[in-house]
Design a protein around this motif. Sequence first.
Motif, PDB file in Angstrom:
ATOM      1  N   MET A 143       2.867  -2.761  11.472  1.00 53.32           N
ATOM      2  CA  MET A 143       4.096  -2.709  12.251  1.00 53.32           C
ATOM      3  C   MET A 143       5.315  -2.388  11.385  1.00 53.32           C
ATOM      4  O   MET A 143       6.278  -1.842  11.876  1.00 53.32           O
ATOM      5  N   ALA A 144       5.279  -2.719  10.125  1.00 44.58           N
ATOM      6  CA  ALA A 144       6.445  -2.530   9.277  1.00 44.58           C
ATOM      7  C   ALA A 144       6.231  -1.355   8.338  1.00 44.58           C
ATOM      8  O   ALA A 144       5.172  -1.190   7.762  1.00 44.58           O
ATOM      9  N   ASN A 145       7.267  -0.535   8.224  1.00 41.21           N
ATOM     10  CA  ASN A 145       7.228   0.547   7.253  1.00 41.21           C
ATOM     11  C   ASN A 145       7.652  -0.024   5.907  1.00 41.21           C
ATOM     12  O   ASN A 145       8.468  -0.941   5.848  1.00 41.21           O
ATOM     13  N   PRO A 146       7.108   0.526   4.813  1.00 40.59           N
ATOM     14  CA  PRO A 146       7.498  -0.007   3.504  1.00 40.59           C
ATOM     15  C   PRO A 146       8.972   0.259   3.215  1.00 40.59           C
ATOM     16  O   PRO A 146       9.550   1.216   3.705  1.00 40.59           O
ATOM     17  N   MET A 147       9.550  -0.628   2.413  1.00 42.58           N
ATOM     18  CA  MET A 147      10.937  -0.486   1.990  1.00 42.58           C
ATOM     19  C   MET A 147      10.950   0.043   0.556  1.00 42.58           C
ATOM     20  O   MET A 147      10.229  -0.463  -0.296  1.00 42.58           O
ATOM     21  N   VAL A 148      11.749   1.049   0.316  1.00 46.02           N
ATOM     22  CA  VAL A 148      11.924   1.599  -1.027  1.00 46.02           C
ATOM     23  C   VAL A 148      13.412   1.805  -1.233  1.00 46.02           C
ATOM     24  O   VAL A 148      14.066   2.476  -0.430  1.00 46.02           O
ATOM     25  N   GLY A 149      13.939   1.218  -2.279  1.00 48.92           N
ATOM     26  CA  GLY A 149      15.359   1.367  -2.566  1.00 48.92           C
ATOM     27  C   GLY A 149      16.248   0.873  -1.438  1.00 48.92           C
ATOM     28  O   GLY A 149      17.304   1.439  -1.180  1.00 48.92           O
ATOM     29  N   GLY A 150      15.793  -0.197  -0.751  1.00 45.17           N
ATOM     30  CA  GLY A 150      16.579  -0.784   0.311  1.00 45.17           C
ATOM     31  C   GLY A 150      16.522  -0.025   1.629  1.00 45.17           C
ATOM     32  O   GLY A 150      17.213  -0.377   2.580  1.00 45.17           O
ATOM     33  N   ALA A 151      15.691   1.012   1.699  1.00 46.20           N
ATOM     34  CA  ALA A 151      15.590   1.803   2.933  1.00 46.20           C
ATOM     35  C   ALA A 151      14.164   1.803   3.446  1.00 46.20           C
ATOM     36  O   ALA A 151      13.212   1.836   2.664  1.00 46.20           O
ATOM     37  N   GLU A 152      14.042   1.786   4.752  1.00 45.18           N
ATOM     38  CA  GLU A 152      12.728   1.851   5.367  1.00 45.18           C
ATOM     39  C   GLU A 152      12.187   3.268   5.218  1.00 45.18           C
ATOM     40  O   GLU A 152      12.906   4.246   5.433  1.00 45.18           O
ATOM     41  N   MET A 153      10.930   3.377   4.829  1.00 48.29           N
ATOM     42  CA  MET A 153      10.271   4.669   4.673  1.00 48.29           C
ATOM     43  C   MET A 153       9.383   4.895   5.895  1.00 48.29           C
ATOM     44  O   MET A 153       8.578   4.032   6.259  1.00 48.29           O
ATOM     45  N   PHE A 154       9.524   6.042   6.526  1.00 52.80           N
ATOM     46  CA  PHE A 154       8.799   6.334   7.753  1.00 52.80           C
ATOM     47  C   PHE A 154       7.697   7.356   7.497  1.00 52.80           C
ATOM     48  O   PHE A 154       7.963   8.443   6.972  1.00 52.80           O
ATOM     49  N   ALA A 155       6.487   7.032   7.903  1.00 49.36           N
ATOM     50  CA  ALA A 155       5.348   7.928   7.725  1.00 49.36           C
ATOM     51  C   ALA A 155       5.515   9.211   8.532  1.00 49.36           C
ATOM     52  O   ALA A 155       4.875  10.217   8.242  1.00 49.36           O
ATOM     53  N   SER A 156       6.397   9.202   9.506  1.00 44.86           N
ATOM     54  CA  SER A 156       6.628  10.385  10.332  1.00 44.86           C
ATOM     55  C   SER A 156       7.615  11.362   9.688  1.00 44.86           C
ATOM     56  O   SER A 156       7.786  12.477  10.158  1.00 44.86           O
ATOM     57  N   ASN A 176       9.149  13.526   6.218  1.00 38.11           N
ATOM     58  CA  ASN A 176       8.587  14.136   5.014  1.00 38.11           C
ATOM     59  C   ASN A 176       9.183  13.509   3.750  1.00 38.11           C
ATOM     60  O   ASN A 176      10.077  12.656   3.825  1.00 38.11           O
ATOM     61  N   ILE A 177       8.681  13.923   2.622  1.00 37.06           N
ATOM     62  CA  ILE A 177       9.054  13.346   1.328  1.00 37.06           C
ATOM     63  C   ILE A 177      10.574  13.375   1.115  1.00 37.06           C
ATOM     64  O   ILE A 177      11.174  12.383   0.722  1.00 37.06           O
ATOM     65  N   VAL A 178      11.191  14.502   1.394  1.00 42.19           N
ATOM     66  CA  VAL A 178      12.634  14.638   1.175  1.00 42.19           C
ATOM     67  C   VAL A 178      13.418  13.769   2.158  1.00 42.19           C
ATOM     68  O   VAL A 178      14.358  13.070   1.770  1.00 42.19           O
ATOM     69  N   GLU A 179      13.014  13.782   3.435  1.00 42.53           N
ATOM     70  CA  GLU A 179      13.727  12.998   4.454  1.00 42.53           C
ATOM     71  C   GLU A 179      13.716  11.509   4.122  1.00 42.53           C
ATOM     72  O   GLU A 179      14.693  10.812   4.389  1.00 42.53           O
ATOM     73  N   ASN A 180      12.645  11.008   3.528  1.00 44.26           N
ATOM     74  CA  ASN A 180      12.593   9.602   3.134  1.00 44.26           C
ATOM     75  C   ASN A 180      13.334   9.350   1.825  1.00 44.26           C
ATOM     76  O   ASN A 180      14.107   8.405   1.714  1.00 44.26           O
ATOM     77  N   GLY A 216       1.713  10.923 -23.855  1.00 45.05           N
ATOM     78  CA  GLY A 216       1.094   9.620 -24.060  1.00 45.05           C
ATOM     79  C   GLY A 216       1.879   8.456 -23.490  1.00 45.05           C
ATOM     80  O   GLY A 216       1.488   7.305 -23.650  1.00 45.05           O
ATOM     81  N   ASN A 217       3.001   8.752 -22.805  1.00 44.58           N
ATOM     82  CA  ASN A 217       3.765   7.688 -22.152  1.00 44.58           C
ATOM     83  C   ASN A 217       2.999   7.201 -20.929  1.00 44.58           C
ATOM     84  O   ASN A 217       2.427   8.009 -20.195  1.00 44.58           O
ATOM     85  N   ALA A 218       2.992   5.901 -20.722  1.00 47.25           N
ATOM     86  CA  ALA A 218       2.305   5.319 -19.563  1.00 47.25           C
ATOM     87  C   ALA A 218       3.333   4.608 -18.688  1.00 47.25           C
ATOM     88  O   ALA A 218       4.103   3.788 -19.182  1.00 47.25           O
ATOM     89  N   TRP A 219       3.319   4.936 -17.397  1.00 48.04           N
ATOM     90  CA  TRP A 219       4.265   4.330 -16.467  1.00 48.04           C
ATOM     91  C   TRP A 219       3.514   3.710 -15.308  1.00 48.04           C
ATOM     92  O   TRP A 219       2.583   4.299 -14.755  1.00 48.04           O
ATOM     93  N   LYS A 220       3.936   2.517 -14.950  1.00 48.62           N
ATOM     94  CA  LYS A 220       3.264   1.745 -13.908  1.00 48.62           C
ATOM     95  C   LYS A 220       3.698   2.187 -12.515  1.00 48.62           C
ATOM     96  O   LYS A 220       4.875   2.461 -12.277  1.00 48.62           O
ATOM     97  N   ILE A 221       2.727   2.256 -11.617  1.00 51.02           N
ATOM     98  CA  ILE A 221       3.054   2.452 -10.206  1.00 51.02           C
ATOM     99  C   ILE A 221       3.536   1.098  -9.690  1.00 51.02           C
ATOM    100  O   ILE A 221       2.781   0.137  -9.644  1.00 51.02           O
ATOM    101  N   THR A 222       4.823   1.037  -9.369  1.00 52.10           N
ATOM    102  CA  THR A 222       5.424  -0.233  -8.940  1.00 52.10           C
ATOM    103  C   THR A 222       5.385  -0.410  -7.422  1.00 52.10           C
ATOM    104  O   THR A 222       5.372  -1.535  -6.936  1.00 52.10           O
ATOM    105  N   THR A 223       5.402   0.687  -6.695  1.00 48.05           N
ATOM    106  CA  THR A 223       5.231   0.668  -5.241  1.00 48.05           C
ATOM    107  C   THR A 223       4.281   1.805  -4.907  1.00 48.05           C
ATOM    108  O   THR A 223       4.614   2.975  -5.131  1.00 48.05           O
ATOM    109  N   ALA A 224       3.111   1.461  -4.397  1.00 47.34           N
ATOM    110  CA  ALA A 224       2.076   2.467  -4.115  1.00 47.34           C
ATOM    111  C   ALA A 224       2.022   2.789  -2.626  1.00 47.34           C
ATOM    112  O   ALA A 224       2.461   2.007  -1.783  1.00 47.34           O
ATOM    113  N   ASP A 225       1.472   3.944  -2.344  1.00 44.93           N
ATOM    114  CA  ASP A 225       1.086   4.325  -0.982  1.00 44.93           C
ATOM    115  C   ASP A 225       2.223   4.313   0.035  1.00 44.93           C
ATOM    116  O   ASP A 225       2.094   3.781   1.131  1.00 44.93           O
ATOM    117  N   VAL A 226       3.344   4.922  -0.323  1.00 50.61           N
ATOM    118  CA  VAL A 226       4.430   5.090   0.632  1.00 50.61           C
ATOM    119  C   VAL A 226       4.118   6.403   1.366  1.00 50.61           C
ATOM    120  O   VAL A 226       4.368   7.492   0.855  1.00 50.61           O
TER     121      VAL A 226
END
Length: 175
Positions: free
Chosen positions: A13-26, A28-32, A148-158
């Motif tokens: 029921m809830a869309n994930p929040m990224v940067g204080g904004a709701e991300m909508f699966a409907s 596109n990448i730029v719109e979110n 060789g830099n390694a960066w963690k995925i902090t929020t996955a599957d948006v």
Amino acid sequence: MAGSAAFAESHSMANPMVGGAEMFASKNIVENAVNSADHTTLVAAVKAAGLVDTLASEGPFTVFAPTNAAFDALPEGTVETLLKPENKDTLVKVLTAHVVAGKWTSADIVAQTKKSKDGFYNFNAVSGDALSAKTTPSGQVFVFDESGNAWKITTADVMQSNGVIHVINGVLLPK
């Protein structure tokens, strides 16, 4: 069983929040991305590089999206230099090193790392640069760049209408 049903219901029921904004699966990448307060530098860079139409197209794409803090951690002046019109080719190279063709969920990436003898899944970014992913024993996923830099995925599957975003805590740098 009731616990897992409640979990599924609360997550569907809830869309994930990224940067204080709701991300909508409907959307596109730029719109979110434009709505995330944590990704204003990335959005400015995408606009300066002329990649808005590409990332708004059908895709699908997997984007490893560095936060503003990740860009701020680069040496002083790096972002400002990259945003200059004369450095557009370099900016495009850096940004496309964060994009992979196809829709790769974290489960897809983890499955590939587990199949590998050394625990690394090697794949290519749209830029042609080599990326690798590794899953830690605790289940965290790290993405490695060619340097060789390694960066963690902090929020996955948006999920997006044209792919998926994974927020990362660093900037992937091509060689």
